[in-house]
Design a protein around this motif. Structure first.
Motif, PDB file in Angstrom:
ATOM      1  N   TRP A  34       0.759  -1.846   0.449  1.00 12.77           N
ATOM      2  CA  TRP A  34       0.070  -0.022  -0.204  1.00 12.77           C
ATOM      3  C   TRP A  34       0.748   1.180  -0.111  1.00 12.77           C
ATOM      4  O   TRP A  34      -0.005   2.397  -0.612  1.00 12.77           O
ATOM      5  CB  TRP A  34      -1.024   0.139   1.238  1.00 12.77           C
ATOM      6  CG  TRP A  34      -0.574  -0.140   2.097  1.00 12.77           C
ATOM      7  CD1 TRP A  34      -0.508  -1.448   3.296  1.00 12.77           C
ATOM      8  CD2 TRP A  34      -0.127   0.192   3.540  1.00 12.77           C
ATOM      9  NE1 TRP A  34       0.106  -1.929   4.292  1.00 12.77           N
ATOM     10  CE2 TRP A  34       0.408  -0.475   4.486  1.00 12.77           C
ATOM     11  CE3 TRP A  34       0.469   1.809   3.316  1.00 12.77           C
ATOM     12  CZ2 TRP A  34       0.873  -0.065   5.632  1.00 12.77           C
ATOM     13  CZ3 TRP A  34       1.688   2.057   4.539  1.00 12.77           C
ATOM     14  CH2 TRP A  34       1.431   1.442   5.722  1.00 12.77           C
ATOM     15  N   ASN A  35       1.858   1.370   0.029  1.00 12.89           N
ATOM     16  CA  ASN A  35       3.274   2.166   0.811  1.00 12.89           C
ATOM     17  C   ASN A  35       3.665   2.649  -1.041  1.00 12.89           C
ATOM     18  O   ASN A  35       4.524   3.535  -0.775  1.00 12.89           O
ATOM     19  CB  ASN A  35       4.009   2.595   1.456  1.00 12.89           C
ATOM     20  CG  ASN A  35       4.666   0.866   1.162  1.00 12.89           C
ATOM     21  OD1 ASN A  35       4.999   0.657   0.557  1.00 12.89           O
ATOM     22  ND2 ASN A  35       5.922   0.886   2.288  1.00 12.89           N
ATOM     23  N   ARG A  36       3.377   1.928  -1.785  1.00  5.71           N
ATOM     24  CA  ARG A  36       3.733   1.713  -3.143  1.00  5.71           C
ATOM     25  C   ARG A  36       2.396   2.829  -4.297  1.00  5.71           C
ATOM     26  O   ARG A  36       1.178   1.977  -3.925  1.00  5.71           O
ATOM     27  CB  ARG A  36       4.067   0.923  -3.616  1.00  5.71           C
ATOM     28  CG  ARG A  36       5.536   0.348  -3.371  1.00  5.71           C
ATOM     29  CD  ARG A  36       7.062   1.455  -3.536  1.00  5.71           C
ATOM     30  NE  ARG A  36       7.708   0.946  -3.055  1.00  5.71           N
ATOM     31  CZ  ARG A  36       8.299   0.770  -1.976  1.00  5.71           C
ATOM     32  NH1 ARG A  36       8.156   2.049  -0.705  1.00  5.71           N
ATOM     33  NH2 ARG A  36       9.783   0.720  -1.295  1.00  5.71           N
ATOM     34  N   ALA A 142      -0.236   8.451   9.668  1.00  2.00           N
ATOM     35  CA  ALA A 142       1.107   8.057   9.477  1.00  2.00           C
ATOM     36  C   ALA A 142       0.877   7.258   7.844  1.00  2.00           C
ATOM     37  O   ALA A 142       1.596   7.059   7.819  1.00  2.00           O
ATOM     38  CB  ALA A 142       0.808   6.937  10.486  1.00  2.00           C
ATOM     39  N   CYS A 143       0.144   6.934   7.198  1.00  2.52           N
ATOM     40  CA  CYS A 143      -0.159   6.419   6.197  1.00  2.52           C
ATOM     41  C   CYS A 143       0.435   6.551   4.765  1.00  2.52           C
ATOM     42  O   CYS A 143      -0.624   7.210   4.201  1.00  2.52           O
ATOM     43  CB  CYS A 143      -0.975   4.951   6.318  1.00  2.52           C
ATOM     44  SG  CYS A 143      -0.669   3.216   7.213  1.00  2.52           S
ATOM     45  N   HIS A 144       1.828   6.560   4.258  1.00  2.00           N
ATOM     46  CA  HIS A 144       1.217   7.594   3.205  1.00  2.00           C
ATOM     47  C   HIS A 144       1.287   5.601   2.001  1.00  2.00           C
ATOM     48  O   HIS A 144       1.633   5.130   1.585  1.00  2.00           O
ATOM     49  CB  HIS A 144       3.494   7.422   2.779  1.00  2.00           C
ATOM     50  CG  HIS A 144       3.787   7.663   1.329  1.00  2.00           C
ATOM     51  ND1 HIS A 144       4.556   7.194   0.380  1.00  2.00           N
ATOM     52  CD2 HIS A 144       2.745   9.438   0.575  1.00  2.00           C
ATOM     53  CE1 HIS A 144       4.653   8.166  -0.243  1.00  2.00           C
ATOM     54  NE2 HIS A 144       3.602   9.711  -0.122  1.00  2.00           N
ATOM     55  N   HIS A 149      -1.734   9.477  -9.897  1.00  2.74           N
ATOM     56  CA  HIS A 149      -2.540  11.214  -9.274  1.00  2.74           C
ATOM     57  C   HIS A 149      -2.043  12.266  -8.198  1.00  2.74           C
ATOM     58  O   HIS A 149      -2.237  13.014  -8.022  1.00  2.74           O
ATOM     59  CB  HIS A 149      -3.100  11.095 -10.150  1.00  2.74           C
ATOM     60  CG  HIS A 149      -3.442  10.525 -12.218  1.00  2.74           C
ATOM     61  ND1 HIS A 149      -2.443  11.359 -12.978  1.00  2.74           N
ATOM     62  CD2 HIS A 149      -4.007   9.746 -12.064  1.00  2.74           C
ATOM     63  CE1 HIS A 149      -2.713  10.313 -13.656  1.00  2.74           C
ATOM     64  NE2 HIS A 149      -4.027   9.001 -13.812  1.00  2.74           N
ATOM     65  N   ASN A 150      -1.647  11.229  -7.512  1.00  2.00           N
ATOM     66  CA  ASN A 150      -1.996  11.440  -5.823  1.00  2.00           C
ATOM     67  C   ASN A 150      -0.651  11.578  -5.053  1.00  2.00           C
ATOM     68  O   ASN A 150      -0.944  10.227  -3.987  1.00  2.00           O
ATOM     69  CB  ASN A 150      -3.616  12.241  -4.737  1.00  2.00           C
ATOM     70  CG  ASN A 150      -3.069  12.272  -3.124  1.00  2.00           C
ATOM     71  OD1 ASN A 150      -2.152  13.308  -3.783  1.00  2.00           O
ATOM     72  ND2 ASN A 150      -4.421  12.759  -3.001  1.00  2.00           N
ATOM     73  N   PRO A 151       0.523  11.718  -5.487  1.00  2.00           N
ATOM     74  CA  PRO A 151       1.739  11.087  -4.791  1.00  2.00           C
ATOM     75  C   PRO A 151       2.080  10.780  -3.235  1.00  2.00           C
ATOM     76  O   PRO A 151       2.900  10.573  -2.746  1.00  2.00           O
ATOM     77  CB  PRO A 151       2.702  11.226  -6.078  1.00  2.00           C
ATOM     78  CG  PRO A 151       2.465  12.606  -6.500  1.00  2.00           C
ATOM     79  CD  PRO A 151       1.239  12.222  -6.531  1.00  2.00           C
TER      80      PRO A 151
END
Length: 169
Positions: A34-36, A142-144, A149-151
């Motif tokens: 999920w962080n990519r 906290a979770c990137h 389209h929304n980095p």
């Protein structure tokens, strides 16, 4: 009768690729990584790089790949645990997760496990509770969780700790 899983180290490049290939075939790559923004094999291999991570494959009694567990050491004897349960074993998630946690505590001299996940992943919240992790603490943004389209996108997260019942080695 409860399924007994066998955990084997993903200690070769081919073995480290197996979970990613299964994630791809089951359409769960984005949920796990999920962080990519657009996860690929190289992102996965970075997560399980043996220079900074430990990874094990969970096999059922027929030697089918049921899941994967990987751990990144965080501080001292605490590690950040990650789990992935594949479709064929999903109905047995409680059992498989408990065995994975027990395996981590047997395999490494850990005093505790840390888990961090997106707060809207309710299934993970339920699993963490079932597997013995303490009450989750909310971590705002906290979770990137970038999107193409929304980095910069971030979502709330949860953090929970599970202490080694044996106190660690």
């Amino acid at each position: 009768m409860s399924v007994r899983y066998r955990f084997t180290p993903a200690d070769t490049p081919a073995l480290r690729r197996l979970p990613f290939e299964r994630m791809e075939s089951e359409g769960m790559t984005r949920a796990v990584l999920w962080n990519r923004a657009n996860p690929c094999l190289l992102d996965w291999l970075e997560c399980v790089n043996p220079q900074h991570a430990f990874c094990w494959l969970a096999h059922d009694r027929n030697n089918a790949l049921a899941g994967a567990v990987w751990l990144n050491p965080v501080m001292g004897r605490c590690g950040c645990a990650h789990f992935c349960i594949f479709r064929a074993a999903r109905a047995d998630w409680k059992n498989l997760g408990r065995q994975a946690v027990a395996h981590l505590f047997r395999a490494l001299p850990l005093a505790a496990l840390l888990a961090v996940w997106p707060a809207h992943y309710r299934h993970v919240t339920r699993a963490a509770k079932c597997w013995g992790f303490g009450k989750p603490v909310l971590l705002p943004k906290a979770c990137h969780m970038p999107r193409v389209h929304n980095p910069a996108r971030c979502r709330d997260g949860f953090m929970a700790v599970l202490h080694n019942p044996q106190g660690g080695i």
